[in-house]
Design an enzyme around this catalytic site. Sequence first.
Site, mmCIF file in Angstrom:
data_model
loop_
_atom_site.group_PDB
_atom_site.id
_atom_site.type_symbol
_atom_site.label_atom_id
_atom_site.label_comp_id
_atom_site.label_asym_id
_atom_site.label_seq_id
_atom_site.Cartn_x
_atom_site.Cartn_y
_atom_site.Cartn_z
ATOM 1 N N GLU A 1 0.617 -0.995 -0.209
ATOM 2 C CA GLU A 1 -0.329 0.074 0.183
ATOM 3 C C GLU A 1 0.906 1.201 -0.102
ATOM 4 O OE1 GLU A 1 -2.552 -3.259 0.961
ATOM 5 O OE2 GLU A 1 -0.458 -2.291 2.006
ATOM 6 N N HIS B 1 -12.363 -6.824 6.845
ATOM 7 C CA HIS B 1 -12.702 -6.339 5.854
ATOM 8 C C HIS B 1 -13.388 -5.179 5.881
ATOM 9 C CE1 HIS B 1 -10.416 -10.001 4.408
ATOM 10 N NE2 HIS B 1 -10.486 -9.458 3.187
#
Length: 713
Positions: free
Chosen positions: A443, A513
């Site tokens: 990321e 998530h």
Amino acid sequence: MAASTSSTGTQQPAVDLEAGPPGQTFRGVPVEELRDDFRLAWVSRFLDDREIALQKQSRVFFQISGAGHEALLLGLGRYLRPAYDWFFPYYRDRALMLSLGVTPTEILMQAVGSAADPSSGGRQMPCHWGNAPLNVVTESSATGSQCLPAVGCAEAARYISRRQLPGCVAHGDELTYVSLGEGATSEGEFWESLNSACTLHLPVLYLVADNGYAISVPSSDQSPAPVSEMARGFRGLHIHVIDGCDYFEVRERGADIVAEVRAGVGPALIHASVTRPYSHSSADTQSKYRSADELARESAHDPLVLMEHALVDGGLYSPEQIALLKEEARQIVIDAAKSALAAARPDPESVTEQVVNLPFVPADAELADDGTGDVVALGEAIRRTLHEQMEEDERIRVFGEDVADAREIVLGDVEGKGGVFGTTHGLQRSFGIARCYNTPLAEANIVGRAVGQAIRGLRPVPEVQFFDYIWTAMQQIKTEAATIRWRSNGAFTCPLVLRVPIGGYLSGGAIWHSQSGESIFAHIPGLTVVMPSRAADAVGLMRTAMQAEDPVMFLEHKHLLRQPYTRSPFPSRGFQVPFGKGRVVLEGDELTIVTWGATVEKSRQAANRLEADEGASVQVIDLRSILPWDQALVAEKVAETGRLLVVHEDILTCGFGAEVAAWAAEHCFSDLDAPVSRVGATDTHVAYEPSLEKAILPQVDDIVAAAKRVLEY
């Protein structure tokens, strides 16, 4: 010998400092260049000394030294091109800045915090370089974080050089220089940058100036081997180990190294040994952890001492001529210090300037929609808007994990992926792999490269696949992207749109998530944060985001992407949503609910139930923008109803609802007939099993119950 008077008024021997016949060289270096670099090396050293003296007088407030790195940086600087190449330096690159054309006065202006400091206008510490005309990119303090934007910068150069793009300039043989100390090579972002620089075969020149210490930590405690050995596994990386104290070795080898990078052979890493004769900074005393013998040995290898010996022993200059060269350098610094100390200090009223510059949106832009477009859900609206914007602006590039459709070799035979949620499906097929492509699963790499591309004038649209994994990119978001405008005093901007799927209500998403956490990013000055809850708002906000000159975090709620209640006609081209403007979802006159994201629909359902069951008239406001947020609309509606309930999916403690509630309590107190109340998730992580998730995240029943309590006042 007759005497002459120097610029300082002192008597000096009349000596000839001519460089000799044109073309004369010494050890392969033009004598004129050698003389000028020796003088400039002493200018750099005297700048260190002057700053240290001024810091003791409280006229400079921090000092960090470039001593010991002068020969390396001046020698290498001979082959680098200011305003042509791009530079991502670190704080010991004082001599390089002088080589590129930064003046001693400008350097000292930063040290004294002058408003005229071109690096930051008094906002940054000394030696945090930045000079837009010279392509020296504004520097942060975070060690190693500059490496990923440097790779993005080189990546952008390749893209720009093959196209005619507004506001973008690149050269086919330019390179991107990035430097760091050996301690900073312990940072993961350094290794992530090597990964992409080598994979993409980019013209990046890494300079690791190794002085043996990261403040007080010796290199032996940093890593099991020198960085030049550890990096050998990167295929395509050309590694060079040199003595950075030897000016002549730097000149001889630096010429070939830079030429090879320019020629396109791929990235290079120079591992240069240097000295650190002064402490790490004014906040450090190296005699506490380095022995007198060690410091004495290092002093004998000082690059300025070695250069002087070479000049004298080689018969180029006498000791008297050397003394005059030093005196010239000293006087340059004395004069620069006088100018810097006399320069104006920044106006305290200016501190809130250059934080962020929101794009202009016409007042009637939300009305510019005939409502005849295809009815689409939120996810499809995002996909279509990306396609629309990429079609109109070739500067836009979309990238991240899994965002491309497939490898080019199989693209004709497969459906294509286009992201975990399908929001980038078809972009690669339509615009090619240069404009929609996959990245490593890293990321920080994704966001950092976007920062570098944005600095070059592109409009990158990186995607972090799940909000839950954004934390490894936090330094690139907070320390780099969000501070660029402010820390450079407007000299640089960072126009990127960071797309991030967020949120829960997934029945199985669990802790990794299903998180929200927009409040954390609302705490970052310079960042704009938006979260649409319906298709039309997603289109309007994204169109506005693509026009922004500063970073925008575009939060896409996963649960909402395909929900029928997010559907709306795809807006006509003139439709835009301004940042910081909320939307009234339902009108009402007894209670105002302020919300955003997935809880907009739940709040609407709660309001309808309250009206049906209790006869209560409840209005619902969707903020749409978290930073900035629509304070005026909230104040207006609270004045109408006298009651406020803030609802959000994030955990209750320190959720963004706390900011809304606190602001309303402070600014709307006289209009309130009841205490402000909030509904949020429990102060836990989100669980996997559906009944647990339901108990954790706000439900319609929770909103109804909270609304009833407020209405009872």
